[in-house]
Design a protein around this motif. Structure first.
Motif, PDB file in Angstrom:
ATOM      1  N   SER A  86       0.845  -1.197   0.000  1.00 33.84           N
ATOM      2  CA  SER A  86       0.000   0.000   0.000  1.00 33.84           C
ATOM      3  C   SER A  86       0.879   1.245   0.000  1.00 33.84           C
ATOM      4  CB  SER A  86      -0.982  -0.031   1.174  1.00 33.84           C
ATOM      5  OG  SER A  86      -0.301  -0.176   2.415  1.00 33.84           O
ATOM      6  N   GLN A  87       0.940   1.953   1.124  1.00 39.11           N
ATOM      7  CA  GLN A  87       1.636   3.240   1.142  1.00 39.11           C
ATOM      8  C   GLN A  87       3.017   3.180   1.803  1.00 39.11           C
ATOM      9  OE1 GLN A  87       0.199   5.969  -0.597  1.00 39.11           O
ATOM     10  NE2 GLN A  87      -0.972   4.171  -1.266  1.00 39.11           N
ATOM     11  N   GLY A  88       3.525   1.971   2.022  1.00 40.94           N
ATOM     12  CA  GLY A  88       4.904   1.820   2.460  1.00 40.94           C
ATOM     13  C   GLY A  88       5.104   1.734   3.954  1.00 40.94           C
ATOM     14  N   MET A  89       6.359   1.491   4.315  1.00 40.51           N
ATOM     15  CA  MET A  89       6.748   1.267   5.703  1.00 40.51           C
ATOM     16  C   MET A  89       7.114   2.561   6.431  1.00 40.51           C
ATOM     17  SD  MET A  89       6.583  -2.087   5.757  1.00 40.51           S
ATOM     18  CE  MET A  89       7.528  -2.592   7.191  1.00 40.51           C
ATOM     19  N   GLY A  90       7.266   3.647   5.684  1.00 42.37           N
ATOM     20  CA  GLY A  90       7.633   4.920   6.305  1.00 42.37           C
ATOM     21  C   GLY A  90       8.954   4.825   7.037  1.00 42.37           C
ATOM     22  N   ALA A  91       8.935   5.236   8.293  1.00 39.32           N
ATOM     23  CA  ALA A  91      10.157   5.250   9.108  1.00 39.32           C
ATOM     24  C   ALA A  91      10.496   3.876   9.675  1.00 39.32           C
ATOM     25  CB  ALA A  91      10.002   6.250  10.249  1.00 39.32           C
ATOM     26  N   HIS A  92       9.671   2.853   9.386  1.00 39.79           N
ATOM     27  CA  HIS A  92       9.867   1.537   9.993  1.00 39.79           C
ATOM     28  C   HIS A  92      10.602   0.559   9.080  1.00 39.79           C
ATOM     29  CE1 HIS A  92       7.241   2.829  13.221  1.00 39.79           C
ATOM     30  NE2 HIS A  92       6.324   3.186  12.320  1.00 39.79           N
ATOM     31  N   VAL A  93      11.331   1.077   8.115  1.00 42.59           N
ATOM     32  CA  VAL A  93      12.114   0.219   7.213  1.00 42.59           C
ATOM     33  C   VAL A  93      13.275  -0.389   7.995  1.00 42.59           C
ATOM     34  CG1 VAL A  93      13.559   0.163   5.155  1.00 42.59           C
ATOM     35  CG2 VAL A  93      11.495   1.574   5.193  1.00 42.59           C
ATOM     36  N   PRO A  94      13.495  -1.714   7.878  1.00 42.30           N
ATOM     37  CA  PRO A  94      14.610  -2.346   8.588  1.00 42.30           C
ATOM     38  C   PRO A  94      15.964  -1.771   8.166  1.00 42.30           C
ATOM     39  CG  PRO A  94      13.081  -3.989   7.732  1.00 42.30           C
ATOM     40  CD  PRO A  94      12.672  -2.686   7.138  1.00 42.30           C
ATOM     41  N   GLU A  95      16.899  -1.796   9.074  1.00 38.72           N
ATOM     42  CA  GLU A  95      18.258  -1.332   8.769  1.00 38.72           C
ATOM     43  C   GLU A  95      19.023  -2.398   7.998  1.00 38.72           C
ATOM     44  OE1 GLU A  95      19.449   1.661   9.285  1.00 38.72           O
ATOM     45  OE2 GLU A  95      17.518   2.301  10.136  1.00 38.72           O
ATOM     46  N   GLY A  96      20.141  -1.983   7.409  1.00 35.60           N
ATOM     47  CA  GLY A  96      21.041  -2.928   6.752  1.00 35.60           C
ATOM     48  C   GLY A  96      20.669  -3.284   5.336  1.00 35.60           C
ATOM     49  N   LEU A  97      19.677  -2.604   4.754  1.00 32.84           N
ATOM     50  CA  LEU A  97      19.262  -2.888   3.383  1.00 32.84           C
ATOM     51  C   LEU A  97      19.910  -1.898   2.424  1.00 32.84           C
ATOM     52  CD1 LEU A  97      15.438  -3.398   4.008  1.00 32.84           C
ATOM     53  CD2 LEU A  97      17.138  -5.192   3.633  1.00 32.84           C
TER      54      LEU A  97
END
Length: 254
Positions: A86-97
């Motif tokens: 939908s509209q994405g993870m916002g600030a909750h994107v996992p680190e290290g990607l």
């Protein structure tokens, strides 16, 4: 091996047999569980001639696991898929990607207006476990090495898809013989597997996922159908639309 329909349609890519739950076929490639594996390139590789086998461990894409009939890969591998789609993870994107991946996850695929609608789609998905313990993909000319496929997966251009959709109603007179559900590039396998037990099964059009069309063929969609429908397409070909003046005109551009 009957290639008459393939020849009359002028298919560029060889039909791929999908064997659900196969444990006996000798396979030339098995994807590693240590890397991210998309099902679509495996189907394309099978269409080019290889026999490929994949178990759940090697199906490391959550959506691919769903499409290949290894149950609910979303809950196992990506429980937030409704946000990503939908509209994405916002600030909750996992680190290290990688930064490009993080950007995509941040903004989302935007297939749904919000995560509630995305969740509704996820919860309506008809998960199947028909592939356990292994799914096998094989090109038409090698089906004799494996057996009779459960499904047939075709890469076809709009002209060829048009002919196939028409021909699916040739003997039954039904208006609707083909369905076009939204899903990832491989998920027409899932929907076609759901047709196996239907008294009057439908074929499934696919390759609508625009995030995966970057990796798919530019001018192709897919058609996935139970094997019995594939067999029926070969009946009375000498009376079909592939023998008409209209098709002869289309053939000039194939």
């Amino acid at each position: 091996m009957n290639t008459q329909l393939v020849n009359m349609l002028h298919l560029t890519w060889e039909p791929v047999g999908v064997f659900l739950g196969n444990t006996t076929a000798a396979c030339e490639f098995t994807p590693s569980p240590n890397k991210r594996n998309c099902v679509l390139p495996l189907l394309m590789s099978a269409s080019r001639g290889k026999i490929i086998g994949m178990d759940e461990a090697g199906c490391t894409c959550p959506g691919g696991a769903v499409g290949a009939c290894f149950g609910d890969g979303y809950t196992r591998g990506n429980p937030n898929i409704h946000r990503l789609l939908s509209q994405g993870m916002g600030a909750h994107v996992p680190e290290g990607l990688p930064e490009k991946t993080k950007e995509m996850m941040r903004e989302g695929e935007r297939f749904f207006c919000d995560e509630e609608v995305g969740l509704r789609w996820k919860e309506s998905t008809p998960f199947s476990d028909r592939a356990y313990p292994r799914i096998v993909f094989a090109p038409l000319h090698r089906w004799d090495e494996v057996g009779t496929p459960d499904l047939v997966y075709l890469f076809a251009n709009p002209d060829q898809i048009s002919a196939l959709v028409t021909m699916l109603g040739f003997h039954n007179g039904k208006r609707i013989n083909t369905l076009a559900p939204f899903g990832a590039a491989c998920q027409s396998i899932l929907y076609a597997a759901g047709q196996l037990d239907q008294e009057e099964p439908c074929a499934i059009m696919g390759l609508f996922d625009i995030s995966q069309r970057r990796a798919a063929l530019k001018d192709c969609l897919s058609l996935t159908l139970p094997y019995r429908l594939w067999e029926n397409l070969h009946k009375d070909l000498d009376k079909s639309c592939l023998t008409t003046h209209s098709w002869r005109e289309i053939e000039k551009r194939l």
